[in-house]
Motif scaffolding. Structure first.
Motif, mmCIF file in Angstrom:
data_model
loop_
_atom_site.group_PDB
_atom_site.id
_atom_site.type_symbol
_atom_site.label_atom_id
_atom_site.label_comp_id
_atom_site.label_asym_id
_atom_site.label_seq_id
_atom_site.Cartn_x
_atom_site.Cartn_y
_atom_site.Cartn_z
ATOM 1 N N LEU A 134 -4.494 5.312 0.530
ATOM 2 C CA LEU A 134 -3.473 4.315 0.233
ATOM 3 C C LEU A 134 -3.836 3.636 -1.077
ATOM 4 C CD1 LEU A 134 -3.150 2.766 3.792
ATOM 5 C CD2 LEU A 134 -1.399 4.122 2.639
ATOM 6 N N MET B 188 0.846 -1.192 0.000
ATOM 7 C CA MET B 188 0.000 0.000 0.000
ATOM 8 C C MET B 188 0.878 1.236 0.000
ATOM 9 S SD MET B 188 -3.150 -1.009 2.569
ATOM 10 C CE MET B 188 -2.118 -1.416 3.980
ATOM 11 N N LEU C 290 -3.485 0.663 -3.663
ATOM 12 C CA LEU C 290 -3.158 -0.759 -3.614
ATOM 13 C C LEU C 290 -2.668 -1.219 -4.980
ATOM 14 C CD1 LEU C 290 -6.370 -1.906 -1.708
ATOM 15 C CD2 LEU C 290 -4.170 -1.235 -0.741
ATOM 16 N N THR D 247 -6.165 -5.510 5.082
ATOM 17 C CA THR D 247 -6.292 -4.129 5.561
ATOM 18 C C THR D 247 -7.126 -4.006 6.827
ATOM 19 O OG1 THR D 247 -8.263 -3.746 4.190
ATOM 20 C CG2 THR D 247 -6.111 -3.233 3.210
ATOM 21 N N GLU E 112 6.482 -0.472 -2.866
ATOM 22 C CA GLU E 112 6.167 0.601 -1.916
ATOM 23 C C GLU E 112 6.330 1.974 -2.566
ATOM 24 O OE1 GLU E 112 4.872 -0.099 1.004
ATOM 25 O OE2 GLU E 112 5.027 -2.199 0.369
ATOM 26 N N LEU F 188 -7.882 -8.621 0.362
ATOM 27 C CA LEU F 188 -7.582 -7.237 0.732
ATOM 28 C C LEU F 188 -8.368 -6.796 1.956
ATOM 29 C CD1 LEU F 188 -7.246 -5.537 -2.764
ATOM 30 C CD2 LEU F 188 -5.448 -5.981 -1.088
ATOM 31 N N PHE G 168 -7.553 2.405 -0.233
ATOM 32 C CA PHE G 168 -7.921 2.215 1.164
ATOM 33 C C PHE G 168 -7.867 3.549 1.864
ATOM 34 C CE2 PHE G 168 -6.879 0.867 5.623
ATOM 35 C CZ PHE G 168 -8.082 0.221 5.878
#
Length: 220
Positions: free
Chosen positions: A12, A1, A14, A66, A211, A62, A20
Motif C-alpha cells: 500500500l 492508502m 501512502l 495503519t 485513492e 501513520l 505499508f
C-alpha cells in the motif's frame, strides 16, 4: 492508502511517502533526516528547530492509522551520526513511544552509518521483508527485488511555464525507491540519469493521490 503490486508482493502506497505491507503490519520509511535543522545551525545556518518533532509526529500518525506492528527506516534516519544526541525532549518522547510500540528497525545509511545508539529498536545494514531486500541505497548489480531510499526522488514537470515537483516513488522491474519522509529534506529529479541508471529500463514515477496511484514514465 493505494494498493499496488511490486515483484508479486502486495503493498500500500501512502500519500505521505511511506509504504505499508499489510500481511506483516509493517511500515517502511526512508530518509527521515532527524535533526537536520540542528546540524545546519551548528554551521551557522539557522532553521526552525522542529523538524524532528514534526517528522516523528507524522510517523506516529501513520502507525496509529495503519495499526503497524513493525517499522523499517531505510537509512539516513538521522542527518548525522550525532543527531540522536541533539534530540529535544519531545522528540525523545515520541521516539521512545514508537520504538516501544513497534518492532523498530534502523537500516544504516550514508549519513548515519556510524550511529551507535538510536534510542530503541535495533540497527542492521540490510533487512528482508516478504522476499524483498530492504537497504538504504539501491544496488544496481543485485538482481533481487529491492526497496531503498537515498535519492529523495521527486517528479518534476513544467506546467504553464511553472516548474512543479512532487515527492514520488520510482519503480522498475526489480527496484523500488521511496521518497524522503523527513519534513526538511529536498529531492532529486526522478528522471535524473543516476536514478534511471539504477532502476533500469521502464522506470516510472508513482504518486499516491487520494485513492489513486498516478504513474508517469520516466526518460532522461
Amino acid at each position: 492508502m493505494v494498493p499496488f503490486s511490486f515483484c508479486s508482493v502486495d503493498l500500500l502506497a501512502l500519500g505521505e511517502g511511506g509504504l505499508f505491507h499489510a500481511p506483516t503490519a509493517s511500515l517502511l520509511f526512508a530518509d527521515l533526516h532527524l535533526e537536520k535543522a540542528s546540524s545546519y545551525a551548528r554551521r551557522g545556518q539557522m532553521l526552525p528547530p522542529y523538524d524532528s518533532i514534526e517528522t516523528l509526529r507524522r510517523v506516529l500518525a501513520l502507525v496509529e492509522r495503519t495499526g503497524a506492528e513493525a517499522v523499517y527506516c531505510l537509512g539516513d534516519s538521522f542527518h548525522d551520526r550525532r543527531g540522536s544526541e541533539r534530540l529535544a525532549d519531545e522528540a525523545l518522547g515520541l521516539l521512545a513511544l514508537l520504538t516501544a510500540r513497534t518492532r523498530w528497525t534502523w537500516i544504516v545509511g550514508n549519513h548515519d552509518h556510524a550511529i551507535a545508539d538510536p534510542l530503541g529498536g535495533h540497527i542492521v545494514a540490510e533487512a528482508e521483508l516478504a522476499g524483498l531486500v530492504l537497504r538504504h541505497e539501491a544496488d544496481r548489480h543485485d538482481p533481487r527485488p529491492e526497496i531503498s531510499g537515498h535519492y529523495h526522488p521527486r517528479y518534476m514537470v513544467t506546467l504553464r511555464g511553472r516548474r512543479v515537483s512532487r515527492p514520488c516513488f520510482v519503480v522498475g522491474a526489480t527496484k523500488l525507491i521511496l521518497p524522503s519522509f523527513g519534513v526538511l529534506t529536498g529531492g532529486m529529479d526522478a528522471a535524473d540519469p543516476v536514478i534511471l541508471g539504477t532502476v533500469g529500463v521502464g522506470a516510472r514515477a508513482l504518486i499516491a493521490v487520494r485513492e489513486r496511484l498516478l504513474g508517469f514514465p520516466l526518460a532522461a
